[in-house]
Design a protein around this motif. Structure first.
Motif, short mmCIF file in Angstrom:
data_model
loop_
_atom_site.label_atom_id
_atom_site.label_comp_id
_atom_site.label_asym_id
_atom_site.label_seq_id
_atom_site.Cartn_x
_atom_site.Cartn_y
_atom_site.Cartn_z
N GLU A 1 -10.63 2.93 4.91
CA GLU A 1 -10.36 2.60 3.51
C GLU A 1 -9.34 1.48 3.39
OE1 GLU A 1 -9.15 6.25 1.78
OE2 GLU A 1 -11.17 7.12 1.74
N LEU A 2 -8.32 1.51 4.25
CA LEU A 2 -7.31 0.45 4.22
C LEU A 2 -7.93 -0.90 4.53
CD1 LEU A 2 -4.33 -0.43 4.07
CD2 LEU A 2 -4.15 0.09 6.51
N TYR B 1 0.86 -1.18 0.00
CA TYR B 1 0.00 0.00 0.00
C TYR B 1 0.90 1.23 0.00
CZ TYR B 1 -4.00 -2.99 0.68
OH TYR B 1 -4.96 -3.95 0.50
N ARG C 1 -4.65 3.58 -3.38
CA ARG C 1 -5.91 4.26 -3.14
C ARG C 1 -6.24 4.53 -1.67
NH1 ARG C 1 -6.07 6.89 -7.11
NH2 ARG C 1 -8.18 7.50 -6.51
N PRO C 2 -6.04 3.59 -0.75
CA PRO C 2 -6.48 3.83 0.64
C PRO C 2 -5.75 5.01 1.27
CG PRO C 2 -5.96 1.51 0.29
CD PRO C 2 -5.45 2.25 -0.90
N ARG C 3 -6.48 5.76 2.07
CA ARG C 3 -5.88 6.88 2.78
C ARG C 3 -6.20 6.87 4.27
NH1 ARG C 3 -3.01 6.86 -0.66
NH2 ARG C 3 -2.30 8.47 -2.10
N HIS D 1 -10.13 -2.02 1.48
CA HIS D 1 -9.33 -2.46 0.34
C HIS D 1 -8.59 -3.76 0.65
CE1 HIS D 1 -9.44 0.80 -2.73
NE2 HIS D 1 -9.86 1.52 -1.71
N VAL E 1 -1.74 6.88 7.47
CA VAL E 1 -3.09 6.32 7.59
C VAL E 1 -3.76 6.80 8.88
CG1 VAL E 1 -4.41 4.19 7.91
CG2 VAL E 1 -2.62 4.29 6.17
#
Length: 386
Positions: free
Chosen positions: A147-148, A113, A141-143, A151, A172
């Protein structure tokens, strides 16, 4: 050589079966007892031992960094080289090549990531390191923590990696508004990430930041309490009593401190031509000190001389005092220069280069063939010096 897909996945399945998903909790009738599982998940020790894999020591998936089914917190100061070290190891392991001289089980598949840098930088790093194009999967993409998690659930199921790398956990948590210094804030966030990796039976490497001193991870101790392995990358490979913290004197040496359940120890590293290597001390401290004066000319202060020589401060000060007492170094008002007495080295002696002087003349080269890296300000060791 057997690939992790064959060696590790079977054990991952055992771990997954051992973590059977609990049924929805129900409240016991007419009591104030907290919700409990409808079916007891407790099992006698004998039942657990029917799975012999649970009794085996976990395999190291990424040498020095990650262990099978465990989560590593990998901390270091900003721009100290965390991504370079882990990225280089991931690239080598993706080909099934040894990492820092240690063999891997086979081709290791990693899910990375890329959060703390532009994805182009991540792609170029792996391309330049020769990473396998199928065994390294990147998601930029993950922030946030939510989101992490979202995903990762899909990515792990889709790509079935051996290792998940989050670069960086710091970003994060910050993007999620998590206060890293408050246990009740950062603890639940860490638990969500670590529990997902544990339940997925994959290894994890969470890149993170230390405090300004660079000695240990920043924030609340709940961060370290949730993971299995705690690694810290420190500058110069120095011991705790050293105080070489001047960025301008960085010679590329690093100390990887391992304080975990399975990874424990101190690993000295150096960064050479864009690649991390195990650092091997090949030159005696006395020779290093004299080499600096021979190449660099006079130096002001004993601590500065020890720093330029790339030796630990306590050792350097002791060696310099001995050399002054023996007449090999002359000290005048804190100004240190080569003395008239010659120091034998491998059957030869340390002498000034012809046409120069001991009191500040610019030496054109080292008796050993290359100028000292600290004198050049390169921040790296030449390969010949290792």
């Amino acid at each position: 050589m057997t690939a992790p897909a064959e060696v590790l996945k079977g054990r991952h399945d055992v771990l997954r079966r051992a973590r059977t998903v609990r049924e929805s909790p129900v409240r016991a009738p007419e009591t104030d007892v907290e919700p409990v599982a409808a079916v007891s998940m407790a099992r006698p020790l004998g039942d657990w031992m029917e799975n012999p894999e649970l009794l085996e020591e976990p395999q190291v998936v990424l040498p020095y960094v990650a262990v099978e089914g465990r989560v590593t917190l990998f901390s270091g100061r900003e721009k100290i080289g965390k991504s370079s070290l882990v990225g280089g190891a991931v690239a080598q392991a993706s080909r099934g090549d040894p990492v820092l001289g240690t063999p891997v089980l086979g081709m290791v598949k990693s899910l990375v990531y890329s959060i703390d840098e532009l994805v182009g930088d991540t792609v170029r790093r792996f391309a330049m390191s020769g990473g396998d194009m199928e065994m390294i999967v990147i998601n930029d993409r993950p922030r946030t923590v939510a989101e992490l998690i979202a995903h990762a659930i899909v990515d792990i199921k889709t790509h079935d990696p051996d290792l998940v790398v989050v670069d960086t956990l710091s970003r994060v948590l910050d993007n999620s508004g998590v206060d890293r210094n408050v246990a009740k804030d950062v603890g639940p966030a860490m638990n969500r990430i670590v529990d997902l990796l544990h339940d997925s039976a994959v290894s994890g490497a969470l890149l993170y930041h230390t405090g300004k001193a660079g000695r240990e991870y920043s924030g609340n101790t709940a961060i370290g309490a949730t993971v299995d392995e705690i690694l810290t990358l420190r500058r110069r490979g120095s011991s705790d009593e050293d105080d070489f913290d001047d960025d301008g004197s960085d010679d590329g040496r690093r100390l990887l401190v391992q304080d975990g359940r399975n990874l424990r120890g101190r690993v000295h590293l150096t960064y050479v031509n864009g690649v991390y290597q195990l650092y091997q001390e090949t030159t005696a401290p006395r020779e290093k000190v004299l080499e600096v004066l021979h190449t660099h000319g006079p130096v002001i202060g004993r601590s500065e001389l020890a720093k330029l020589a790339g030796v630990r401060k306590a050792t350097g000060l002791e060696v310099i005092a001995e050399l002054i007492g023996g007449g090999f170094i002359v000290e005048n008002q804190r100004r240190l220069s080569l003395g008239s007495r010659q120091f034998p080295q491998g059957g030869t002696t340390m002498e000034p280069t012809p046409g120069t002087n001991r009191d500040g003349g610019a030496f054109t080269g080292s008796r050993f063939g290359n100028p000292h890296p600290a004198a050049l300000g390169t921040g790296q060791f030449d390969e010949e010096e290792l």
